[in-house]
Design a protein around this motif. Structure first.
Motif, PDB file in Angstrom:
ATOM      1  N   LEU A 231     -12.984  -6.147   4.943  1.00 23.13           N
ATOM      2  CA  LEU A 231     -14.104  -6.466   5.835  1.00 23.13           C
ATOM      3  C   LEU A 231     -13.606  -6.854   7.223  1.00 23.13           C
ATOM      4  N   GLY A 232     -12.482  -7.549   7.279  1.00 22.74           N
ATOM      5  CA  GLY A 232     -11.938  -8.016   8.549  1.00 22.74           C
ATOM      6  C   GLY A 232     -10.438  -8.090   8.464  1.00 22.74           C
ATOM      7  N   TYR A 233      -9.796  -7.775   9.577  1.00 21.26           N
ATOM      8  CA  TYR A 233      -8.338  -7.634   9.565  1.00 21.26           C
ATOM      9  C   TYR A 233      -7.593  -8.829  10.165  1.00 21.26           C
ATOM     10  N   PHE A 234      -8.322  -9.885  10.537  1.00 22.41           N
ATOM     11  CA  PHE A 234      -7.674 -11.074  11.096  1.00 22.41           C
ATOM     12  C   PHE A 234      -7.926 -12.313  10.236  1.00 22.41           C
ATOM     13  N   ALA A 235      -8.903 -12.241   9.329  1.00 22.80           N
ATOM     14  CA  ALA A 235      -9.312 -13.408   8.549  1.00 22.80           C
ATOM     15  C   ALA A 235      -8.765 -13.349   7.132  1.00 22.80           C
ATOM     16  N   PRO A 236      -8.145 -14.428   6.653  1.00 21.30           N
ATOM     17  CA  PRO A 236      -7.749 -14.462   5.244  1.00 21.30           C
ATOM     18  C   PRO A 236      -8.974 -14.454   4.340  1.00 21.30           C
ATOM     19  N   GLU A 237      -8.846 -13.832   3.180  1.00 24.85           N
ATOM     20  CA  GLU A 237      -9.941 -13.793   2.221  1.00 24.85           C
ATOM     21  C   GLU A 237     -10.356 -15.221   1.859  1.00 24.85           C
ATOM     22  N   PRO A 238     -11.649 -15.555   2.067  1.00 23.52           N
ATOM     23  CA  PRO A 238     -12.059 -16.949   1.875  1.00 23.52           C
ATOM     24  C   PRO A 238     -12.036 -17.441   0.437  1.00 23.52           C
ATOM     25  N   ARG A 239     -12.112 -16.562  -0.557  1.00 26.44           N
ATOM     26  CA  ARG A 239     -12.184 -17.044  -1.937  1.00 26.44           C
ATOM     27  C   ARG A 239     -10.887 -17.719  -2.381  1.00 26.44           C
ATOM     28  N   TYR A 240      -9.794 -17.532  -1.647  1.00 26.51           N
ATOM     29  CA  TYR A 240      -8.518 -18.163  -2.006  1.00 26.51           C
ATOM     30  C   TYR A 240      -8.179 -19.367  -1.140  1.00 26.51           C
ATOM     31  N   THR A 263       7.497 -13.733   3.253  1.00 30.05           N
ATOM     32  CA  THR A 263       6.168 -13.375   2.787  1.00 30.05           C
ATOM     33  C   THR A 263       5.771 -12.043   3.413  1.00 30.05           C
ATOM     34  N   TRP A 264       5.424 -11.090   2.572  1.00 32.23           N
ATOM     35  CA  TRP A 264       4.938  -9.780   3.015  1.00 32.23           C
ATOM     36  C   TRP A 264       3.477  -9.639   2.609  1.00 32.23           C
ATOM     37  N   LEU A 265       2.758  -8.800   3.339  1.00 31.68           N
ATOM     38  CA  LEU A 265       1.366  -8.522   3.018  1.00 31.68           C
ATOM     39  C   LEU A 265       1.164  -7.040   2.744  1.00 31.68           C
ATOM     40  N   ASP A 266       0.384  -6.750   1.725  1.00 31.46           N
ATOM     41  CA  ASP A 266      -0.125  -5.402   1.486  1.00 31.46           C
ATOM     42  C   ASP A 266      -1.377  -5.268   2.356  1.00 31.46           C
ATOM     43  N   ASP A 326      -3.006  -5.378  17.068  1.00 38.43           N
ATOM     44  CA  ASP A 326      -3.332  -6.785  17.326  1.00 38.43           C
ATOM     45  C   ASP A 326      -3.381  -7.568  16.020  1.00 38.43           C
ATOM     46  N   SER A 327      -3.949  -6.949  14.976  1.00 40.25           N
ATOM     47  CA  SER A 327      -4.019  -7.604  13.671  1.00 40.25           C
ATOM     48  C   SER A 327      -2.622  -7.862  13.116  1.00 40.25           C
ATOM     49  N   LEU A 328      -1.762  -6.865  13.151  1.00 37.82           N
ATOM     50  CA  LEU A 328      -0.402  -7.037  12.637  1.00 37.82           C
ATOM     51  C   LEU A 328       0.331  -8.139  13.380  1.00 37.82           C
ATOM     52  N   ARG A 329       0.233  -8.137  14.712  1.00 38.88           N
ATOM     53  CA  ARG A 329       0.906  -9.183  15.498  1.00 38.88           C
ATOM     54  C   ARG A 329       0.347 -10.563  15.162  1.00 38.88           C
ATOM     55  N   HIS A 330      -0.957 -10.636  14.946  1.00 39.92           N
ATOM     56  CA  HIS A 330      -1.575 -11.917  14.608  1.00 39.92           C
ATOM     57  C   HIS A 330      -0.975 -12.495  13.331  1.00 39.92           C
ATOM     58  N   TRP A 331      -0.810 -11.668  12.307  1.00 41.16           N
ATOM     59  CA  TRP A 331      -0.271 -12.168  11.040  1.00 41.16           C
ATOM     60  C   TRP A 331       1.197 -12.578  11.172  1.00 41.16           C
ATOM     61  N   ILE A 337       4.325 -13.857   8.856  1.00 45.42           N
ATOM     62  CA  ILE A 337       4.537 -12.747   7.929  1.00 45.42           C
ATOM     63  C   ILE A 337       5.761 -11.939   8.373  1.00 45.42           C
ATOM     64  N   ALA A 338       6.607 -11.573   7.404  1.00 42.47           N
ATOM     65  CA  ALA A 338       7.880 -10.920   7.714  1.00 42.47           C
ATOM     66  C   ALA A 338       7.898  -9.442   7.378  1.00 42.47           C
ATOM     67  N   GLY A 339       6.858  -8.958   6.699  1.00 36.45           N
ATOM     68  CA  GLY A 339       6.854  -7.548   6.318  1.00 36.45           C
ATOM     69  C   GLY A 339       5.465  -7.106   5.915  1.00 36.45           C
ATOM     70  N   PHE A 340       5.226  -5.811   6.021  1.00 38.46           N
ATOM     71  CA  PHE A 340       3.936  -5.234   5.649  1.00 38.46           C
ATOM     72  C   PHE A 340       4.159  -4.002   4.781  1.00 38.46           C
ATOM     73  N   ARG A 341       3.344  -3.890   3.745  1.00 34.94           N
ATOM     74  CA  ARG A 341       3.280  -2.667   2.948  1.00 34.94           C
ATOM     75  C   ARG A 341       1.937  -2.024   3.259  1.00 34.94           C
ATOM     76  N   PHE A 342       1.938  -0.787   3.769  1.00 32.63           N
ATOM     77  CA  PHE A 342       0.733  -0.131   4.240  1.00 32.63           C
ATOM     78  C   PHE A 342       0.152   0.753   3.145  1.00 32.63           C
ATOM     79  N   ASP A 343      -1.026   0.374   2.675  1.00 31.68           N
ATOM     80  CA  ASP A 343      -1.734   1.157   1.665  1.00 31.68           C
ATOM     81  C   ASP A 343      -2.126   2.512   2.255  1.00 31.68           C
ATOM     82  N   LEU A 344      -1.900   3.586   1.480  1.00 35.45           N
ATOM     83  CA  LEU A 344      -2.253   4.950   1.903  1.00 35.45           C
ATOM     84  C   LEU A 344      -1.881   5.173   3.369  1.00 35.45           C
TER      85      LEU A 344
END
Length: 706
Positions: A231-240, A263-266, A326-331, A337-344
């Motif tokens: 839904l949004g690329y700058f906000a952490p999922e609120p349920r966690y 810490t890496w993010l998918d 901008d989203s990647l730099r923000h994280w 965050i030290a790494g990203f795994r890009f889905d598809l």
């Protein structure tokens, strides 16, 4: 009292400066933009302000008196012209793509759709959607935190652990009940101690960008547990969030950093939660459908679907690419965050429709002073034409190597013709990655991931069992490359259980002894099973959760820890260059790699062409120290083989690791084997031996777990 001023067009989003908030939203085709302010608990906005200025297609305004904590959203005016790709509908509240925090969840209702659902899809729906929508939150400015600076381990020393925030922590008895399943739980000493014990250096989290639960899942009583509906690329999922809020995530990353774990993010920049042209209007579709999504040139009312999720985010558009960067730099800067795994990830390289490693997105990442220092990993495919691009990414990128997974699984389950494929994987898949002038470190090697069978299920099931997903077992792929060894699923047969345990050790050893970057799936070290579900994306329940109370194979955690300790101690397993067959010592006939047959000779053409061959040896050297030599013997057959050690590779050789042992490590004092002698190599075994002068315990501090 709120006063309205022109504001500025950059940065995009809602930014508080101590006196008020500057709102800036990109929309090329809009005619006007309203920012809507909400009070907590109110169903509708308490104030609507028309943004007064437009600069380079950015709508902006400054609202003096608005403070952090303010809830807001946008209503965007423009043409309702689906045939031209425009789906503006100011009756629909939309989320700010740059929102740093999102509060609330979607309450599914037909009013969330811009068109009349169930009727003609080009007929506009004028019902107000605000009451059913989550809201954006104005946040305070980010304060730099040196403790969030990434650890930045060299890629050659990296071991990835793929996990889900809630699934990893939900049942751990040492974590307070209220904290389980939250970002803060990742910082609990029990979780960090487990990762450190294993030897993990990077925790890769399944998506934590704010995401939606698909309507069809909610109607079945399920959720999108994996989070691949952003839904949004700058906000952490609120349920966690838990009681710690956004600070809980930062605190967890600080503690992981202190333990030496990155810490890496998918991340999912290939599509959004809005689906195809019949989907809801939640953000991007209502802001500027024709800019954010790839549309069919022959019929712009429809989105192009390269992702299987209904739409494809158009990263070839300059403003959309800006959002992703901008989203990647923000994280990186705000969360460490030290790494990203890009889905598809292939979708990000479509410029505009065909994949190219010269795509502007890849070039922008390489030139960015922040992102150029971050580890980038591609899932190198999507479902569009020409989408499978393993080996096709540019320098600076690593890739999930599914060919390694399939070769290792196939070799150990006894498939014919797999020897050449598994040896290619053991050497870092030179044939795949060398053409793009990359090293073995471009290959992220894995046996199991979130998508597919767990390791335990790979040796217990031959068919998927996804009935709990509510799709009559049609979902999930059928290419499992698995074997149940006589019984489908659970069994009390001790012989089958012993064989399954041995095969798990063999596959793990193959992955950890291979050149490249190993990735371990959460729970594989504890034989976590999903009951044969190979697509547990909707299962927020014990199917997906790590069960910390039961360990079906108690020695396996020690086995993984010992195996990773051996990897740390052996530079020859962490090479930065491909094997070439070149001499590593001018005074001895030693090359950087020797392929050995059990007869005591180097493998020849007749061996490589034997589709039934299941036994081979691999002797390797460290390109920086000829004295570091490692000999690995593999026997995927059922019967024992006397493996003669060829004199050309020297000796004597000391066995140090054996997958026939539950914990892997051979006891100190195991007798050495002289050159030319035969080593008894049992069936379904990997045996690792070292030569004199090769350090296994001092360099890296290898202390076997017992």
């Amino acid at each position: 009292m709120i006063a309205v001023d022109d504001g500025v067009p950059a940065p995009l989003g809602a930014h508080f400066d101590g006196r008020g908030v500057n709102f800036a939203l990109f929309s090329e085709h809009a005619t006007a933009v309203d920012v809507c302010l909400f009070e907590a608990g109110e169903r509708h906005e308490t104030r609507t302000v028309r943004l007064p200025c437009r600069t380079d297609d950015v709508w902006h305004g400054y609202l003096r008196g608005v403070l952090p904590g303010q809830l807001y959203g946008y209503r965007v005016h423009g043409p309702w012209d689906p045939a031209s790709g425009h789906r503006f509908n100011a009756s629909k509240l939309v989320l700010d793509p740059y929102a740093r925090e999102i509060r609330g969840r979607i309450r599914w209702h037909d009013a969330l759709y811009s068109h009349r659902r169930g009727g003609r899809e080009d007929r506009i729906d004028r019902r107000d959607s605000a009451v059913y929508m989550p809201k954006c939150v104005v946040t305070a400015p980010e304060v730099p935190d040196l403790a969030l600076t990434p650890v930045r381990r060299p890629l050659a020393e990296t071991v990835v652990y793929e996990a889900h925030v809630k699934a990893l922590t939900r049942t751990h008895p040492d974590i307070p009940e209220a904290e389980r399943g939250t970002y803060g739980a990742l910082a609990h000493p029990a979780i960090i101690a487990h990762l450190v014990r294993l030897g993990v250096t990077a925790l890769e989290l399944l998506p934590i960008h704010a995401f939606a639960d698909d309507r069809f899942l909610v109607e079945k009583g399920l959720v999108n547990f994996w989070g691949y509906q952003p839904l949004g690329y700058f906000a952490p999922e609120p349920r966690y969030l838990g009681e710690g809020g956004l600070g809980g995530l930062k605190a967890a990353i600080r503690e992981l950093n202190a333990a030496g774990i990155e810490t890496w993010l998918d991340v999912v920049y290939n599509h959004t939660a809005e689906g195809d042209h019949t989907g809801p209007t939640l953000s991007f579709r209502g802001i500027d459908n024709a800019s954010y999504y790839k549309l069919d040139p022959a019929d712009p009312r429809r989105t192009i679907d390269c992702t299987g999720c209904g739409n494809t985010f158009d990263a070839s558009h300059p403003r959309v690419m800006q959002l992703v960067l901008d989203s990647l730099r923000h994280w990186v800067t705000a969360y460490g965050i030290a790494g990203f795994r890009f889905d598809l990830a292939s979708s990000l390289g479509r410029a505009p429709f065909a994949f190219t490693p010269q795509a502007a997105f890849f070039q922008a990442v390489a030139q960015d002073p922040v992102l150029a220092r971050v580890k980038m990993v591609a899932e190198p495919w999507d479902i569009g034409e020409g989408g499978y691009q393993l080996g096709g990414y540019p320098r600076g990128w690593s890739e999930w190597n599914d060919k390694f997974r399939d070769a290792a699984r196939g070799f150990w389950k006894g498939d014919s013709g797999t020897l050449a494929k598994v040896t290619q994987g053991l050497t870092g898949s030179r044939e795949v990655f060398a053409p793009s002038r990359r090293s073995p470190l471009a290959s992220v090697n894995f046996i199991a991931s979130h998508d597919g069978f767990t390791l335990a299920d790979t040796v217990a099931y031959e068919q998927k069992h996804n009935e709990a997903n509510g799709e009559d077992n049609r979902d999930g792929h059928n290419h499992n490359v698995s074997r149940n060894y006589g019984v489908e699923g659970d069994t009390d047969d001790t012989a089958i259980l012993a064989l399954r345990a041995r095969q798990k050790r063999n596959m793990l050893a193959t992955m950890m002894l291979a050149q490249g970057v190993p990735m371990l799936l959460m729970g594989d070290e504890r034989s976590r099973s999903q009951g044969g579900n190979n697509n547990a994306y909707a299962q927020d329940n014990p199917t997906s959760w790590m069960d910390w109370s039961v360990d079906p194979d108690p020695a396996l955690t020690d086995f993984v820890a010992n195996l990773l300790a051996l990897r740390r101690a052996q530079p020859a397993l962490r090479r930065r260059r491909f094997f070439t067959g070149a001499l590593i010592d001018p005074d001895e006939p030693l090359r950087d790699v020797h392929w050995l047959s059990p007869e005591g000779t180097e493998m020849e053409g007749r061996h490589w062409s034997d589709d039934g061959l299941q036994v081979f040896g691999m002797q390797i050297g460290n390109d920086g120290d000829p004295g570091d030599r490692l000999l690995m013997l593999f026997n995927a057959g059922e019967g024992a083989v006397p493996f003669r050690l060829a004199p050309v590779v020297g000796g004597p050789w000391t066995p140090v690791f054996d997958t026939g042992e539950p914990a892997g490590a051979r006891a100190p004092g195991t007798p050495a084997v002289e050159s030319g002698a035969a080593v008894p190599l049992p069936g379904r075994t990997v045996l690792v031996l070292t030569a004199p002068g090769t350090e296994t315990g001092n360099r890296g501090g290898w202390v076997p777990e017992r």
